[in-house]
Motif scaffolding. Structure first.
Motif, PDB file in Angstrom:
ATOM      1  N   UNK A 152      47.809 -31.817  76.947  1.00 62.03           N
ATOM      2  CA  UNK A 152      46.740 -32.810  76.973  1.00 62.03           C
ATOM      3  C   UNK A 152      45.393 -32.160  77.291  1.00 62.03           C
ATOM      4  N   UNK A 153      45.400 -31.236  78.253  1.00 60.69           N
ATOM      5  CA  UNK A 153      44.167 -30.529  78.588  1.00 60.69           C
ATOM      6  C   UNK A 153      43.679 -29.697  77.406  1.00 60.69           C
ATOM      7  N   UNK A 154      44.624 -29.087  76.675  1.00 61.64           N
ATOM      8  CA  UNK A 154      44.256 -28.274  75.526  1.00 61.64           C
ATOM      9  C   UNK A 154      43.715 -29.146  74.399  1.00 61.64           C
ATOM     10  N   UNK A 155      44.284 -30.337  74.216  1.00 56.30           N
ATOM     11  CA  UNK A 155      43.756 -31.276  73.225  1.00 56.30           C
ATOM     12  C   UNK A 155      42.295 -31.612  73.522  1.00 56.30           C
ATOM     13  N   UNK A 156      42.005 -31.835  74.796  1.00 53.91           N
ATOM     14  CA  UNK A 156      40.629 -32.145  75.182  1.00 53.91           C
ATOM     15  C   UNK A 156      39.703 -30.978  74.860  1.00 53.91           C
ATOM     16  N   UNK A 157      40.151 -29.775  75.186  1.00 50.61           N
ATOM     17  CA  UNK A 157      39.346 -28.578  74.929  1.00 50.61           C
ATOM     18  C   UNK A 157      39.099 -28.392  73.425  1.00 50.61           C
ATOM     19  N   UNK A 158      40.167 -28.566  72.626  1.00 48.40           N
ATOM     20  CA  UNK A 158      40.047 -28.383  71.181  1.00 48.40           C
ATOM     21  C   UNK A 158      39.156 -29.445  70.544  1.00 48.40           C
ATOM     22  N   UNK A 159      39.292 -30.693  71.003  1.00 45.37           N
ATOM     23  CA  UNK A 159      38.483 -31.765  70.428  1.00 45.37           C
ATOM     24  C   UNK A 159      37.012 -31.580  70.802  1.00 45.37           C
ATOM     25  N   UNK A 160      36.751 -31.055  71.993  1.00 46.16           N
ATOM     26  CA  UNK A 160      35.371 -30.760  72.380  1.00 46.16           C
ATOM     27  C   UNK A 160      34.780 -29.679  71.480  1.00 46.16           C
ATOM     28  N   UNK A 161      35.607 -28.689  71.098  1.00 47.24           N
ATOM     29  CA  UNK A 161      35.143 -27.609  70.220  1.00 47.24           C
ATOM     30  C   UNK A 161      34.961 -28.091  68.784  1.00 47.24           C
ATOM     31  N   UNK A 162      35.781 -29.066  68.380  1.00 44.53           N
ATOM     32  CA  UNK A 162      35.733 -29.591  67.009  1.00 44.53           C
ATOM     33  C   UNK A 162      35.403 -31.081  67.063  1.00 44.53           C
ATOM     34  N   UNK A 163      34.268 -31.398  67.691  1.00 44.55           N
ATOM     35  CA  UNK A 163      33.921 -32.797  67.939  1.00 44.55           C
ATOM     36  C   UNK A 163      33.684 -33.560  66.634  1.00 44.55           C
ATOM     37  N   UNK A 164      33.443 -32.840  65.542  1.00 47.07           N
ATOM     38  CA  UNK A 164      33.257 -33.502  64.251  1.00 47.07           C
ATOM     39  C   UNK A 164      34.533 -34.199  63.786  1.00 47.07           C
ATOM     40  N   UNK A 165      35.677 -33.889  64.432  1.00 40.09           N
ATOM     41  CA  UNK A 165      36.925 -34.602  64.141  1.00 40.09           C
ATOM     42  C   UNK A 165      36.770 -36.102  64.404  1.00 40.09           C
ATOM     43  N   UNK A 166      35.898 -36.449  65.340  1.00 40.62           N
ATOM     44  CA  UNK A 166      35.658 -37.848  65.676  1.00 40.62           C
ATOM     45  C   UNK A 166      34.868 -38.565  64.581  1.00 40.62           C
ATOM     46  N   UNK A 167      34.165 -37.821  63.761  1.00 37.97           N
ATOM     47  CA  UNK A 167      33.368 -38.406  62.694  1.00 37.97           C
ATOM     48  C   UNK A 167      32.176 -37.532  62.365  1.00 37.97           C
ATOM     49  N   UNK A 168      31.650 -37.679  61.176  1.00 35.78           N
ATOM     50  CA  UNK A 168      30.486 -36.900  60.759  1.00 35.78           C
ATOM     51  C   UNK A 168      29.292 -37.222  61.652  1.00 35.78           C
ATOM     52  N   UNK A 169      28.603 -36.184  62.089  1.00 36.27           N
ATOM     53  CA  UNK A 169      27.403 -36.375  62.901  1.00 36.27           C
ATOM     54  C   UNK A 169      27.643 -36.509  64.380  1.00 36.27           C
ATOM     55  N   UNK A 170      28.897 -36.437  64.838  1.00 36.56           N
ATOM     56  CA  UNK A 170      29.184 -36.528  66.271  1.00 36.56           C
ATOM     57  C   UNK A 170      28.734 -35.256  66.987  1.00 36.56           C
TER      58      UNK A 170
END
Length: 228
Positions: free
Chosen positions: A109-127
């Motif tokens: 779970x901690x690694x998911x948070x770290x990865x999503x922070x690095x690839x924040x565009x996964x949340x949507x274009x322009x994030x």
């Protein structure tokens, strides 16, 4: 925290109605204002509950509820009520638990948070990322971001998305939306797997759900057996 063991009947009146017939149950009133009704089964999930902000009022039962010795009514600002008719109280105690240090997340779970922070565009274009572990008075928000329109978005990340995770994000959103520098704040509930009940609750509250692909975020997604 106040713990009460009582024979009681519970009725929820609001957008939905629900009825729990007379039985022995644990009533839990927490310092954050929440009220939960538990049985001796069902694991950690309450049978019914009211999330804060809500208010507990102990009333005299009316003539129509003559079987009750006490009537507790928990209400919220939406006008919903959790009505607890008490036949007998077997135990009533209060305990000061102090400030909780918070949940220590497991490695995935901690690694998911770290990865999503690095690839924040996964949340949507322009994030774009504002901050990881954005601290609030009730705990840290996993990710605080801005979307393409510069609106604030709070992201809660789980391995397995369940109702308690949606409730947690709801509490964060209620608090963050009181801050004029951040509001309006939208919510994203992100997990590798989201249970149908959690998705229904999240979407009913205007929270977007996002399924995370752990391998894709790590950049190790296999192309084997693919034609393209």
């Amino acid at each position: 925290m106040r713990l009460v063991i009582a024979r009681c009947q519970v009725d929820y009146v609001g957008r939905l109605t629900a009825h729990l017939p007379m039985a022995r149950r644990l009533l839990m009133m927490k310092a954050d204002g929440s009220v939960l009704v538990h049985s001796d089964g069902g694991s950690y999930k309450p049978l019914n509950w009211m999330s804060p902000p809500c208010w507990l009022e102990e009333r005299e039962p009316d003539a129509a509820a003559g079987q009750f010795k006490e009537l507790w009514v928990v209400s919220n600002k939406a006008g919903e009520e959790l009505r607890i008719g008490i036949e007998e109280i077997e135990h009533d105690s209060s305990h000061e638990l102090g400030v909780d240090p918070g949940l220590v997340k497991d490695g995935v779970e901690a690694h998911l948070q770290e990865l999503l922070a690095e690839h924040v565009e996964t949340l949507g274009a322009g994030f774009s990322l504002i901050r990881r572990e954005y601290m609030t008075a009730i705990g840290p928000v996993d990710l605080l971001c801005r979307d393409a329109d510069r609106r604030t978005v709070a992201v809660e990340i789980k391995r397995r998305g369940e109702i308690d995770g949606v409730e947690q994000l709801t509490r964060y959103l209620e608090l963050l939306n009181r801050d004029p520098l951040l509001s309006p704040v939208a919510g994203v509930f992100a997990a590798q797997q989201i249970k149908p009940q959690a998705r229904t609750l999240a979407e009913d509250r205007g929270i977007r759900c996002l399924i995370l692909d752990y391998n894709a975020l790590r950049g190790t997604e296999s192309n084997e057996f693919r034609l393209f």
